[in-house]
Design a protein around this motif. Structure first.
Motif, PDB file in Angstrom:
ATOM      1  N   PRO A 171      47.796   6.628  39.917  1.00  0.00           N
ATOM      2  CA  PRO A 171      48.072   5.265  40.387  1.00  0.00           C
ATOM      3  C   PRO A 171      49.207   4.511  40.164  1.00  0.00           C
ATOM      4  N   GLN A 172      48.770   2.715  40.489  1.00  0.00           N
ATOM      5  CA  GLN A 172      50.278   1.626  40.935  1.00  0.00           C
ATOM      6  C   GLN A 172      50.988   2.290  39.078  1.00  0.00           C
ATOM      7  N   PRO A 173      52.412   2.606  39.573  1.00  0.00           N
ATOM      8  CA  PRO A 173      53.233   1.401  38.434  1.00  0.00           C
ATOM      9  C   PRO A 173      53.309   0.191  38.302  1.00  0.00           C
ATOM     10  N   ASP A 174      53.604  -0.158  37.190  1.00  0.00           N
ATOM     11  CA  ASP A 174      53.460  -1.824  36.986  1.00  0.00           C
ATOM     12  C   ASP A 174      54.465  -2.221  37.886  1.00  0.00           C
ATOM     13  N   SER A 175      54.079  -3.659  38.436  1.00  0.00           N
ATOM     14  CA  SER A 175      54.240  -4.265  39.838  1.00  0.00           C
ATOM     15  C   SER A 175      55.214  -5.385  39.403  1.00  0.00           C
ATOM     16  N   GLY A 176      54.958  -5.461  38.188  1.00  0.00           N
ATOM     17  CA  GLY A 176      56.134  -7.164  37.504  1.00  0.00           C
ATOM     18  C   GLY A 176      55.296  -7.995  37.509  1.00  0.00           C
ATOM     19  N   ILE A 177      54.111  -8.575  38.630  1.00  0.00           N
ATOM     20  CA  ILE A 177      53.900  -9.345  38.930  1.00  0.00           C
ATOM     21  C   ILE A 177      52.466 -10.067  38.543  1.00  0.00           C
ATOM     22  N   ASP A 178      52.962 -11.568  38.011  1.00  0.00           N
ATOM     23  CA  ASP A 178      51.991 -12.276  37.018  1.00  0.00           C
ATOM     24  C   ASP A 178      50.764 -12.667  37.758  1.00  0.00           C
ATOM     25  N   TRP A 179      49.539 -11.772  38.065  1.00  0.00           N
ATOM     26  CA  TRP A 179      48.937 -12.205  38.419  1.00  0.00           C
ATOM     27  C   TRP A 179      48.073 -13.496  38.077  1.00  0.00           C
ATOM     28  N   ASP A 180      48.348 -13.659  36.369  1.00  0.00           N
ATOM     29  CA  ASP A 180      46.993 -14.318  36.059  1.00  0.00           C
ATOM     30  C   ASP A 180      47.872 -15.690  36.592  1.00  0.00           C
ATOM     31  N   ALA A 181      49.210 -15.517  36.820  1.00  0.00           N
ATOM     32  CA  ALA A 181      50.092 -16.929  37.071  1.00  0.00           C
ATOM     33  C   ALA A 181      49.453 -17.378  38.821  1.00  0.00           C
ATOM     34  N   LEU A 182      49.144 -16.726  38.958  1.00  0.00           N
ATOM     35  CA  LEU A 182      48.639 -16.481  41.098  1.00  0.00           C
ATOM     36  C   LEU A 182      46.938 -17.294  40.428  1.00  0.00           C
ATOM     37  N   ARG A 183      46.430 -16.444  39.578  1.00  0.00           N
ATOM     38  CA  ARG A 183      45.045 -16.919  40.040  1.00  0.00           C
ATOM     39  C   ARG A 183      44.770 -18.627  39.408  1.00  0.00           C
ATOM     40  N   VAL A 184      45.852 -18.654  38.494  1.00  0.00           N
ATOM     41  CA  VAL A 184      45.659 -20.087  37.672  1.00  0.00           C
ATOM     42  C   VAL A 184      46.078 -21.325  39.063  1.00  0.00           C
ATOM     43  N   THR A 185      47.220 -20.372  39.499  1.00  0.00           N
ATOM     44  CA  THR A 185      47.805 -21.516  40.320  1.00  0.00           C
ATOM     45  C   THR A 185      47.228 -22.268  41.823  1.00  0.00           C
ATOM     46  N   HIS A 186      46.119 -20.668  41.856  1.00  0.00           N
ATOM     47  CA  HIS A 186      45.562 -21.067  43.394  1.00  0.00           C
ATOM     48  C   HIS A 186      43.776 -21.577  42.536  1.00  0.00           C
ATOM     49  N   LEU A 187      43.178 -20.848  41.403  1.00  0.00           N
ATOM     50  CA  LEU A 187      42.089 -21.217  41.303  1.00  0.00           C
ATOM     51  C   LEU A 187      40.804 -19.703  41.866  1.00  0.00           C
ATOM     52  N   VAL A 188      41.823 -19.027  41.727  1.00  0.00           N
ATOM     53  CA  VAL A 188      40.838 -17.507  41.452  1.00  0.00           C
ATOM     54  C   VAL A 188      39.922 -17.216  40.559  1.00  0.00           C
ATOM     55  N   PRO A 189      39.138 -17.361  39.933  1.00  0.00           N
ATOM     56  CA  PRO A 189      38.235 -16.717  38.847  1.00  0.00           C
ATOM     57  C   PRO A 189      38.788 -15.307  38.980  1.00  0.00           C
ATOM     58  N   GLU A 190      38.266 -14.577  37.936  1.00  0.00           N
ATOM     59  CA  GLU A 190      38.273 -12.550  36.761  1.00  0.00           C
ATOM     60  C   GLU A 190      36.810 -12.653  36.848  1.00  0.00           C
ATOM     61  N   THR A 191      36.997 -11.700  37.204  1.00  0.00           N
ATOM     62  CA  THR A 191      35.750 -11.239  36.787  1.00  0.00           C
ATOM     63  C   THR A 191      35.313 -10.404  34.617  1.00  0.00           C
ATOM     64  N   GLY A 192      34.619 -11.250  34.555  1.00  0.00           N
ATOM     65  CA  GLY A 192      34.709 -10.827  32.615  1.00  0.00           C
ATOM     66  C   GLY A 192      35.259 -12.133  32.481  1.00  0.00           C
ATOM     67  N   VAL A 193      35.688 -12.509  33.033  1.00  0.00           N
ATOM     68  CA  VAL A 193      36.480 -14.046  32.841  1.00  0.00           C
ATOM     69  C   VAL A 193      35.736 -15.357  32.728  1.00  0.00           C
ATOM     70  N   GLU A 194      36.286 -15.563  33.900  1.00  0.00           N
ATOM     71  CA  GLU A 194      35.506 -17.303  34.512  1.00  0.00           C
ATOM     72  C   GLU A 194      33.615 -16.680  35.190  1.00  0.00           C
ATOM     73  N   LEU A 195      34.145 -14.867  35.430  1.00  0.00           N
ATOM     74  CA  LEU A 195      32.967 -14.748  36.226  1.00  0.00           C
ATOM     75  C   LEU A 195      32.392 -14.095  35.158  1.00  0.00           C
ATOM     76  N   THR A 196      30.862 -14.698  35.011  1.00  0.00           N
ATOM     77  CA  THR A 196      30.315 -13.947  33.862  1.00  0.00           C
ATOM     78  C   THR A 196      28.662 -14.034  34.023  1.00  0.00           C
ATOM     79  N   PRO A 197      28.006 -13.500  33.760  1.00  0.00           N
ATOM     80  CA  PRO A 197      26.015 -13.151  33.931  1.00  0.00           C
ATOM     81  C   PRO A 197      25.414 -14.649  34.168  1.00  0.00           C
ATOM     82  N   ASP A 198      26.055 -15.762  33.443  1.00  0.00           N
ATOM     83  CA  ASP A 198      25.775 -17.028  33.965  1.00  0.00           C
ATOM     84  C   ASP A 198      26.167 -18.389  34.706  1.00  0.00           C
ATOM     85  N   THR A 199      26.881 -17.477  35.972  1.00  0.00           N
ATOM     86  CA  THR A 199      28.229 -18.071  36.647  1.00  0.00           C
ATOM     87  C   THR A 199      26.808 -18.121  37.872  1.00  0.00           C
TER      88      THR A 199
END
Length: 249
Positions: free
Chosen positions: A121-149
């Protein structure tokens, strides 16, 4: 970071099998990782995942909550094809900066760095992936991406997750029609937000439903909007919301 399941597909028919199912062109594996989705026959999202070459086989990297469903669905489609689908003990590693020798660049956006599959397993990288996703409008499985998408509303063309020249795949007809015959009236967008509200909070413009609020970071958020109702100030619970109409980079 979403826990991932890494499957391995092997067998003489693996390439043709995947090519007839997924939204992207499997031939792109020669250049690195591939981002793609499996859709319903009605063109709606079932799962998004990454593909990478692994010797003569292909690794499939999917969010853990979708792992059983996706493996079962692939098995259903397999029929008599010479394809074996097995779970591995590999772990996803992610980072930014130079791509390591055992990794590949995230095909969705350069800012999302690289992905690699390793035994530990990977140790915690300390990178805020959610911040990067919001900045670049990248959806996440189970959050923005759902069976209605619908994947075009989720930005899959911009994120290199769909190929319109590859030929048929499950859900292709609906996706192609949305691309060529309609103008998208709804979809994911970046909004400015003052205050906070839970993921899934309804966004209203005046008294009319205008969308849904999702991932938030640093005064911005990803939202699913009805574009015709999102022109001015909006509200999501106690938070004030304003559509940032600049194109995502």
């Amino acid at each position: 970071m979403t826990t991932r399941r890494i499957l391995r597909l092997t067998g003489d028919d693996t390439t043709d099998f995947l090519q007839g199912l997924i939204t992207n062109d499997i031939a792109k594996l020669k250049d690195g990782g591939v981002y793609a989705a499996l859709l319903t026959p009605q063109g709606k999202y079932m799962a998004d995942f990454f593909l990478a070459r692994d010797g003569d086989g292909v690794l499939l990297d999917v969010a853990e909550p979708l792992g059983d469903m996706l493996a079962q669905r692939l098995g259903m489609y397999k029929l008599r094809a010479k394809v074996a689908i097995e779970q591995t003990d590999l772990h996803l590693h992610r980072g930014v900066g130079d791509v390591p020798a055992d990794g590949y660049a995230d095909p969705r956006h350069p800012a999302l760095g690289w992905r690699a599959y390793r035994d530990a397993p990977q140790p915690d990288s300390g990178i805020d992936w959610d911040a990067l996703r919001v900045t670049h409008l990248v959806p996440e499985t189970g959050v923005e991406l759902t069976p209605d998408t619908f994947i075009l509303e989720a930005g899959f063309e911009r994120l290199n997750g769909v190929d319109f020249r590859k030929g048929c795949y499950v859900g292709q007809e609906v996706t192609a029609r949305m691309k060529h015959k309609t103008e998208l009236r709804k979809g994911l967008a970046t909004v400015a937000i003052e205050g906070t509200a839970p993921e899934g909070t309804e966004i209203v413009a005046g008294e009319k439903p205008a969308g849904t609020l999702f991932t938030q970071s640093g005064g911005r958020a990803i939202a699913y909007l009805r574009f015709d109702r999102a022109k001015g100030p909006m509200q999501a619970g106690d938070a004030a919301v304003q559509w940032d109409q600049k194109p995502a980079d």
